[in-house]
Write a protein that holds these residues in place. Structure first.
Motif, PDB file in Angstrom:
ATOM      1  N   ALA A  57     -13.121  95.946  37.651  1.00  0.00           N
ATOM      2  CA  ALA A  57     -13.239  94.770  36.941  1.00  0.00           C
ATOM      3  C   ALA A  57     -13.545  94.828  35.408  1.00  0.00           C
ATOM      4  O   ALA A  57     -12.860  94.001  34.717  1.00  0.00           O
ATOM      5  CB  ALA A  57     -14.502  93.947  37.658  1.00  0.00           C
ATOM      6  N   ALA A  58     -14.168  95.664  35.211  1.00  0.00           N
ATOM      7  CA  ALA A  58     -14.218  95.973  33.579  1.00  0.00           C
ATOM      8  C   ALA A  58     -12.877  96.424  32.872  1.00  0.00           C
ATOM      9  O   ALA A  58     -12.650  95.791  31.876  1.00  0.00           O
ATOM     10  CB  ALA A  58     -15.361  96.845  33.213  1.00  0.00           C
ATOM     11  N   THR A  59     -12.259  97.458  33.535  1.00  0.00           N
ATOM     12  CA  THR A  59     -11.077  97.916  32.982  1.00  0.00           C
ATOM     13  C   THR A  59     -10.061  96.693  32.893  1.00  0.00           C
ATOM     14  O   THR A  59      -9.123  96.641  32.018  1.00  0.00           O
ATOM     15  CB  THR A  59     -10.491  99.056  33.694  1.00  0.00           C
ATOM     16  OG1 THR A  59     -10.534  99.082  34.982  1.00  0.00           O
ATOM     17  CG2 THR A  59     -11.408 100.187  33.242  1.00  0.00           C
ATOM     18  N   ALA A  60     -10.038  95.822  34.075  1.00  0.00           N
ATOM     19  CA  ALA A  60      -9.134  94.815  34.204  1.00  0.00           C
ATOM     20  C   ALA A  60      -9.394  93.686  33.171  1.00  0.00           C
ATOM     21  O   ALA A  60      -8.342  93.440  32.435  1.00  0.00           O
ATOM     22  CB  ALA A  60      -9.227  94.098  35.534  1.00  0.00           C
ATOM     23  N   GLN A  61     -10.632  93.561  32.708  1.00  0.00           N
ATOM     24  CA  GLN A  61     -10.866  92.514  31.775  1.00  0.00           C
ATOM     25  C   GLN A  61     -10.451  93.525  30.338  1.00  0.00           C
ATOM     26  O   GLN A  61      -9.716  92.671  29.398  1.00  0.00           O
ATOM     27  CB  GLN A  61     -12.418  92.571  31.670  1.00  0.00           C
ATOM     28  CG  GLN A  61     -13.211  91.523  32.159  1.00  0.00           C
ATOM     29  CD  GLN A  61     -14.470  91.587  32.107  1.00  0.00           C
ATOM     30  OE1 GLN A  61     -15.265  92.270  32.660  1.00  0.00           O
ATOM     31  NE2 GLN A  61     -15.179  90.681  31.175  1.00  0.00           N
ATOM     32  N   LEU A  62     -10.654  94.593  30.028  1.00  0.00           N
ATOM     33  CA  LEU A  62     -10.087  95.080  29.065  1.00  0.00           C
ATOM     34  C   LEU A  62      -8.649  94.950  28.600  1.00  0.00           C
ATOM     35  O   LEU A  62      -8.146  95.082  27.785  1.00  0.00           O
ATOM     36  CB  LEU A  62     -10.482  96.657  28.812  1.00  0.00           C
ATOM     37  CG  LEU A  62     -12.111  96.854  28.626  1.00  0.00           C
ATOM     38  CD1 LEU A  62     -12.374  98.275  28.876  1.00  0.00           C
ATOM     39  CD2 LEU A  62     -12.545  96.598  27.230  1.00  0.00           C
ATOM     40  N   SER A  63      -8.042  95.343  29.863  1.00  0.00           N
ATOM     41  CA  SER A  63      -6.495  95.220  29.945  1.00  0.00           C
ATOM     42  C   SER A  63      -5.821  94.077  29.429  1.00  0.00           C
ATOM     43  O   SER A  63      -5.015  93.916  28.667  1.00  0.00           O
ATOM     44  CB  SER A  63      -5.854  95.553  31.294  1.00  0.00           C
ATOM     45  OG  SER A  63      -6.462  96.936  31.586  1.00  0.00           O
TER      46      SER A  63
END
Ligand SMILES: O=C[C@H](O)[C@H](O)COP(=O)(O)O
Ligand SMILES: C=C(OP(=O)(O)O)C(=O)O
Ligand SMILES: [Mn+2]
Length: 472
Positions: A57-63
């Motif tokens: 979820a965090a890396t999707a937000q960052l992307s």
């Protein structure tokens, strides 16, 4: 850092798969090809995230978040570093060992930027060259550690790995890695970078102002030994004024951002395809480096960083072999592109004069011309009798001296310095004109990882290095 017209694709995550959503080794577009290959390679020094879904979820937000830097700025830095590698500029890279979210305040950032600007003016005079200014700032939130754990009074918890991973407080809650910290690292980097851009373009970097600060530094009797050089800079400024130099044109300057590319999930999520060139750039910073502990040739860090267009640094410690240095150059800079590769040597004061020459000679014999810079901090760390992790200012200076001696002896270019520093009056490194001793370390020991030169020690180092540069 004036914005450029260059855009980097900020297509939302839906248009391009989020980092965590791509199966190992699968490319989503030709431009992305291979960027996920690191996922199936050995990776070291990564946090043990307890919750895989929370990490995704965090890396999707960052992307989905916009780039922190622009590809055109990254290209400009590569050109500047190419000049430094040829001896036509000098690089000053400095900032905290570990930036913290709590210290991303206007005052603390201003003092760090001010320290780097003051050092740069002194080095510019010493080198008679432009100084490329780069912060270990706006993203230096993750740390490799010697041990995965820390034990205090019989209690063992995960080691602190930087604010992007966990908290420093010695409690199970704080020390548990939390992927939302990656998102907070991004936002803290964004606001830090915004302020650095404002300071360096908005008048704070005015040469006359920075020189006045340096005069203030040498004004006290303790630092008057640096007065001769400050007086020379005074006269040079008066000469420039008499010649009609446009000082108003010197009110703004460039400063670039850099950090260790340690957390692969963070760096991958911030790797984007440049809309001009269709090539990948890691837009978390202008310059990324690979640490001494993560530079394995067959490892994930080297693989990911080999694929982005940014200028890349690699730390080289005292056990580096010439074969390893050459293999790293082949992997990271196969074309021998000017400005692409920086070797950051961190040998130790007692070792540099023996350990550096074989590396430099082998690299030169292979026809390669990376930028060589000196990190005089990481080879000189020890624990003091009172129990503080510290360094001796004199050893830091001696490693810099050894760096200049080796390159001068071989006819290669000593191209820059990489320093752990702060703008505050902390007491973390022994010595300097204030002669900080072991008992004084406790007074203001504030670093959460490695000991930093304080404001005054940083300026002292700049004055001493300027003298070494003048001998060039
Ligand atoms: O900054 C460098 C490293 O993270 C640091 O020196 C490792 O420190 P440690 O030996 O305290 O883990
Ligand atoms: C971890 C660091 O250094 P090295 O990789 O050289 O040990 C650092 O620069 O803080
Ligand atoms: Mn460090």
């Amino acid at each position: 850092m004036a914005p450029t017209l260059t855009a980097v694709s900020t297509a939302p995550a839906a248009a391009r798969p989020a980092a965590g959503a791509v199966p190992p080794g699968t490319a989503s577009t030709p431009a992305d090809a291979g960027l996920d290959a690191y996922r199936s390679l050995p990776r070291v020094q990564q946090p043990s995230w307890p919750d895989g879904a929370a990490l995704e979820a965090a890396t999707a937000q960052l992307s989905a978040l916009p780039p922190l830097v622009f590809a055109g700025e990254v290209d400009r830095l590569r050109d500047r570093l190419a000049e430094a590698a040829q001896g036509k500029a000098f690089l000053l890279q400095g900032g905290d060992c570990a930036e913290t979210f709590a210290d991303a305040t206007a005052d603390a950032i201003r003092r760090r930027v001010k320290t780097v600007l003051q050092m740069a003016v002194v080095l510019t005079y010493g080198a008679s060259l432009p100084v490329v200014k780069m912060g270990r700032m706006a993203g230096q939130f993750a740390k490799p550690r010697s041990s995965d754990d820390e034990t205090r009074e019989g209690v063992t918890l995960p080691a602190y790995r930087g604010d992007a991973v966990n908290g420093f407080a010695f409690t199970p809650e704080a020390r548990t890695p939390d992927p939302q910290r990656l998102v907070q690292a991004y936002h803290t980097a964004a606001s830090t970078l915004n302020l650095i851009r404002a300071f360096t373009t908005g008048g704070f970097a005015d040469l006359r102002q920075v020189h006045e600060w340096n005069r203030g530094f040498v004004g006290s009797t303790a630092t008057s030994r640096y007065g001769e050089l400050a007086g020379e800079i005074d006269r040079a400024m008066a000469f420039m004024a008499a010649c009609g130099a446009d000082f108003d044109a010197l009110r703004a300057t460039e400063m670039f951002a850099s950090h260790e590319a340690l957390l692969l999930d963070y760096e991958r999520a911030l790797t984007r395809i440049d809309s001009r060139t269709q090539l990948p750039y890691d837009v978390s910073a202008h310059f990324l480096w690979i640490g001494e502990r993560t530079r394995q040739l067959d490892g994930a860090h080297v693989d990911l960083l080999a694929r982005v267009r940014n200028p890349i640094g690699v730390k080289l410690g005292p056990t580096t072999t010439p074969e390893q240095a050459l293999a790293l150059a082949d992997r990271l800079d196969p074309e021998g592109e000017p400005g692409r590769l920086t070797f950051v040597t961190r040998m130790g004061a007692g070792t540099i004069r023996d350990a550096l020459p074989p590396l430099v000679e082998a690299v030169r014999a292979a026809g390669r011309t990376p930028l060589w810079i000196c990190d005089p901090m990481h080879g000189n760390t020890f624990t003091s009798p009172s129990g503080y992790k510290t360094r001796r200012f004199d050893e830091v200076v001696d490693e810099v001296r050894g760096f200049f001696e080796v390159h001068r002896g071989l006819g290669t270019v000593p191209g820059g310095l990489h320093i752990e520093l702060t703008g505050d009056d902390v007491t973390e490194v022994l010595g300097g004109v204030e002669d900080i001793d072991d008992a004084a370390l406790a007074t203001r020991y504030e670093t959460l990882c490695d000991p930093r030169l304080n404001h005054q020690q940083s300026l002292e180092l700049a004055f001493l290095a300027a003298d070494m540069l003048r001998g060039r």
